[in-house]
Motif scaffolding. Structure first.
Motif, PDB file in Angstrom:
ATOM      1  N   HIS A  28      -6.866 -12.623   3.074  1.00 34.23           N
ATOM      2  CA  HIS A  28      -7.029 -11.272   3.640  1.00 34.23           C
ATOM      3  C   HIS A  28      -6.837 -10.176   2.597  1.00 34.23           C
ATOM      4  O   HIS A  28      -7.411  -9.096   2.716  1.00 34.23           O
ATOM      5  CB  HIS A  28      -6.098 -11.073   4.834  1.00 34.23           C
ATOM      6  CG  HIS A  28      -6.636 -11.640   6.096  1.00 34.23           C
ATOM      7  ND1 HIS A  28      -6.303 -11.183   7.346  1.00 34.23           N
ATOM      8  CD2 HIS A  28      -7.520 -12.656   6.301  1.00 34.23           C
ATOM      9  CE1 HIS A  28      -6.946 -11.893   8.270  1.00 34.23           C
ATOM     10  NE2 HIS A  28      -7.675 -12.795   7.660  1.00 34.23           N
ATOM     11  N   ALA A  29      -6.018 -10.454   1.573  1.00 39.80           N
ATOM     12  CA  ALA A  29      -5.868  -9.477   0.493  1.00 39.80           C
ATOM     13  C   ALA A  29      -7.177  -9.345  -0.285  1.00 39.80           C
ATOM     14  O   ALA A  29      -7.461  -8.274  -0.835  1.00 39.80           O
ATOM     15  CB  ALA A  29      -4.742  -9.909  -0.448  1.00 39.80           C
ATOM     16  N   SER A  30      -7.973 -10.418  -0.311  1.00 43.87           N
ATOM     17  CA  SER A  30      -9.193 -10.473  -1.129  1.00 43.87           C
ATOM     18  C   SER A  30     -10.469 -10.172  -0.342  1.00 43.87           C
ATOM     19  O   SER A  30     -11.448  -9.663  -0.906  1.00 43.87           O
ATOM     20  CB  SER A  30      -9.339 -11.876  -1.737  1.00 43.87           C
ATOM     21  OG  SER A  30      -8.153 -12.281  -2.391  1.00 43.87           O
ATOM     22  N   THR A  61      -3.168  -3.587  -1.885  1.00 46.27           N
ATOM     23  CA  THR A  61      -3.015  -2.418  -0.999  1.00 46.27           C
ATOM     24  C   THR A  61      -2.489  -2.771   0.391  1.00 46.27           C
ATOM     25  O   THR A  61      -2.144  -1.857   1.150  1.00 46.27           O
ATOM     26  CB  THR A  61      -4.348  -1.656  -0.877  1.00 46.27           C
ATOM     27  OG1 THR A  61      -5.384  -2.588  -0.533  1.00 46.27           O
ATOM     28  CG2 THR A  61      -4.707  -0.956  -2.184  1.00 46.27           C
ATOM     29  N   MET A  62      -2.399  -4.055   0.707  1.00 51.50           N
ATOM     30  CA  MET A  62      -1.820  -4.416   2.008  1.00 51.50           C
ATOM     31  C   MET A  62      -0.321  -4.102   2.082  1.00 51.50           C
ATOM     32  O   MET A  62       0.307  -4.252   3.128  1.00 51.50           O
ATOM     33  CB  MET A  62      -2.064  -5.900   2.331  1.00 51.50           C
ATOM     34  CG  MET A  62      -2.074  -6.203   3.826  1.00 51.50           C
ATOM     35  SD  MET A  62      -1.842  -7.953   4.193  1.00 51.50           S
ATOM     36  CE  MET A  62      -3.317  -8.665   3.481  1.00 51.50           C
ATOM     37  N   ARG A  63       0.285  -3.676   0.971  1.00 61.01           N
ATOM     38  CA  ARG A  63       1.682  -3.217   1.036  1.00 61.01           C
ATOM     39  C   ARG A  63       1.788  -1.908   1.817  1.00 61.01           C
ATOM     40  O   ARG A  63       2.882  -1.518   2.221  1.00 61.01           O
ATOM     41  CB  ARG A  63       2.219  -2.993  -0.389  1.00 61.01           C
ATOM     42  CG  ARG A  63       2.492  -4.280  -1.170  1.00 61.01           C
ATOM     43  CD  ARG A  63       2.758  -3.978  -2.632  1.00 61.01           C
ATOM     44  NE  ARG A  63       1.575  -3.369  -3.222  1.00 61.01           N
ATOM     45  CZ  ARG A  63       1.600  -2.381  -4.112  1.00 61.01           C
ATOM     46  NH1 ARG A  63       2.744  -1.879  -4.534  1.00 61.01           N
ATOM     47  NH2 ARG A  63       0.462  -1.883  -4.590  1.00 61.01           N
ATOM     48  N   PHE A  64       0.659  -1.210   1.973  1.00 58.39           N
ATOM     49  CA  PHE A  64       0.688   0.141   2.540  1.00 58.39           C
ATOM     50  C   PHE A  64      -0.018   0.206   3.891  1.00 58.39           C
ATOM     51  O   PHE A  64      -0.927  -0.586   4.168  1.00 58.39           O
ATOM     52  CB  PHE A  64      -0.007   1.113   1.579  1.00 58.39           C
ATOM     53  CG  PHE A  64       0.546   1.089   0.181  1.00 58.39           C
ATOM     54  CD1 PHE A  64       1.846   1.546  -0.077  1.00 58.39           C
ATOM     55  CD2 PHE A  64      -0.211   0.593  -0.873  1.00 58.39           C
ATOM     56  CE1 PHE A  64       2.366   1.512  -1.367  1.00 58.39           C
ATOM     57  CE2 PHE A  64       0.310   0.562  -2.169  1.00 58.39           C
ATOM     58  CZ  PHE A  64       1.594   1.015  -2.418  1.00 58.39           C
ATOM     59  N   ALA A  65       0.387   1.192   4.707  1.00 63.77           N
ATOM     60  CA  ALA A  65      -0.350   1.521   5.925  1.00 63.77           C
ATOM     61  C   ALA A  65      -1.599   2.286   5.497  1.00 63.77           C
ATOM     62  O   ALA A  65      -1.560   3.003   4.492  1.00 63.77           O
ATOM     63  CB  ALA A  65       0.517   2.373   6.841  1.00 63.77           C
ATOM     64  N   PRO A  66      -2.694   2.182   6.198  1.00 65.76           N
ATOM     65  CA  PRO A  66      -2.826   1.426   7.449  1.00 65.76           C
ATOM     66  C   PRO A  66      -3.148  -0.051   7.271  1.00 65.76           C
ATOM     67  O   PRO A  66      -3.156  -0.783   8.242  1.00 65.76           O
ATOM     68  CB  PRO A  66      -3.995   2.144   8.140  1.00 65.76           C
ATOM     69  CG  PRO A  66      -4.871   2.611   7.013  1.00 65.76           C
ATOM     70  CD  PRO A  66      -3.922   2.976   5.889  1.00 65.76           C
ATOM     71  N   GLU A  67      -3.411  -0.524   6.037  1.00 67.18           N
ATOM     72  CA  GLU A  67      -3.891  -1.905   5.885  1.00 67.18           C
ATOM     73  C   GLU A  67      -2.904  -2.928   6.438  1.00 67.18           C
ATOM     74  O   GLU A  67      -3.313  -3.915   7.071  1.00 67.18           O
ATOM     75  CB  GLU A  67      -4.203  -2.205   4.410  1.00 67.18           C
ATOM     76  CG  GLU A  67      -4.954  -3.530   4.220  1.00 67.18           C
ATOM     77  CD  GLU A  67      -5.421  -3.750   2.779  1.00 67.18           C
ATOM     78  OE1 GLU A  67      -5.450  -2.778   1.985  1.00 67.18           O
ATOM     79  OE2 GLU A  67      -5.754  -4.903   2.459  1.00 67.18           O
ATOM     80  N   ALA A  92      -6.178  -7.483  12.149  1.00 63.41           N
ATOM     81  CA  ALA A  92      -6.515  -8.721  11.426  1.00 63.41           C
ATOM     82  C   ALA A  92      -5.344  -9.208  10.579  1.00 63.41           C
ATOM     83  O   ALA A  92      -5.240 -10.399  10.298  1.00 63.41           O
ATOM     84  CB  ALA A  92      -7.742  -8.502  10.546  1.00 63.41           C
ATOM     85  N   ASN A  93      -4.466  -8.293  10.165  1.00 64.91           N
ATOM     86  CA  ASN A  93      -3.357  -8.673   9.286  1.00 64.91           C
ATOM     87  C   ASN A  93      -2.051  -8.923  10.033  1.00 64.91           C
ATOM     88  O   ASN A  93      -1.001  -9.118   9.400  1.00 64.91           O
ATOM     89  CB  ASN A  93      -3.164  -7.611   8.196  1.00 64.91           C
ATOM     90  CG  ASN A  93      -4.304  -7.622   7.194  1.00 64.91           C
ATOM     91  OD1 ASN A  93      -4.950  -8.647   7.005  1.00 64.91           O
ATOM     92  ND2 ASN A  93      -4.566  -6.479   6.553  1.00 64.91           N
TER      93      ASN A  93
END
Ligand code: DDH
Length: 279
Positions: free
Chosen positions: A47-49, A65-71, A76-77
């Protein structure tokens, strides 16, 4: 207590073998799911990729960037905070590695530790300072959809039909969780072993609609203990996809070889590795 490798002094910058050992050391836990965090780590790497778009180079594992909102809050995450938190002590023991390299390396180590192929991996990702480069939500595949959607989503990343089927074989690992995706259950009876069993189960069972109040999913008619998503069954109803499913069900070596190439490519999408020097 935690494995010794996690408590000793920080490792030497560039010692990726030390990072690999720390990752391997946090994989197993008898209290979690089927006894291993391996599957959820693979899902984090994917999912990061899998947000990458070839046409403009946006998304992908670089930046973490998944460390941050909204991701981190995308539907899905859901559940991937488990994987990110699990890796925090590894990051603390090896503070020189970027999260982006760590998350992708964790997926690779998990697959290898669970009996899968060696996945070519190289360092070079850096972490974004904030979420300003987060792409729009909706780039990861929707389990309710079929073959056209799979070709749209994976084609956007630069993958072809064979890659789609090979990558989908990762569903030999892990399970669906009602409190994450809403779906329920594992695809195979060996969800912590990387194998071609997903393709065998897909081909050799009769799949019927599961009768429950959750989202549409399928169960095997015989034992009712295995599941398939609508997007998994698209691999059977499409002739070209089915050709590869049949091949991989018969030939685990071919699956391992194609998966290793495709998964490695996935993890490198959009990463600005230094250009190879001309000979
Ligand atoms: Fe997946 N996946 N995936 N998947 N996936 C789920 C779990 C896992 C889709 C939907 C779901 C790939 C492709 C697709 C893994 C790896 C990969 C779940 C359940 C859903 C839903 C999540 C939950 O409830 O915890 C869809 C749709 C697609 C598609 O259309 C192709 C790919 C390409 C990979 C990969 O790694 C290459 C893994 C591993 C899991 C199990 C996670 C766990 O916690 O266990």
């Amino acid at each position: 207590g935690p494995p010794a490798l996690l408590t000793s002094k920080p490792s030497t910058p560039g010692d990726y073998d030390a990072v690999r050992k720390s990752i391997a050391g946090v994989l197993d836990n008898g209290d979690y799911d089927d006894g291993s965090y391996g599957p959820v780590l693979v899902r984090l790497a994917w999912h990061a990729s899998g947000t990458y778009a070839k046409k403009d180079g946006s998304g992908g594992s670089n930046g973490a960037t998944m460390r941050f909102a909204p991701e981190c809050e995308w539907g899905a995450n859901a559940g991937l905070a488990v994987a990110r938190k699990l890796l925090e002590p590894v990051k603390a023991a090896h503070p020189w590695i970027s999260y982006a390299d760590l998350w992708t390396l964790a997926g690779v180590v998990a697959i290898e530790e669970m009996g899968g192929p060696t996945i070519p991996w190289r360092a070079g990702r850096s972490d974004a300072p904030d979420g300003s480069k987060i792409v729009p939500d909706g780039r990861l595949p929707d389990a309710k959809q079929g073959a056209k959607h799979l070709r749209d989503v994976f084609g956007r990343m630069g993958f072809d039909d064979k890659d789609i089927v090979a990558l989908s074989g990762a569903h030999t690992l892990g399970r669906c969780h009602t409190d994450r995706s809403g779906f329920s259950g594992p695809w195979t009876n060996a969800p912590t072993t990387f194998s071609n069993l997903y393709f065998q189960e897909l081909l050799n069972n009769k799949w019927v609609v599961k009768k429950w109040d959750g989202p549409l999913q399928y169960e095997d008619a015989k034992s009712q203990s295995l599941m398939m998503l609508p997007s998994d069954l698209a691999l059977l109803s499409d002739r070209t996809f089915k050709k590869y499913v049949t091949q991989y069900a018969k030939d685990e070596e071919a699956f391992f070889k194609d998966f290793a190439v495709a998964f490695s490519k996935l993890l490198e999408l959009g990463v600005p590795f230094p250009a190879a020097k001309a000979a």
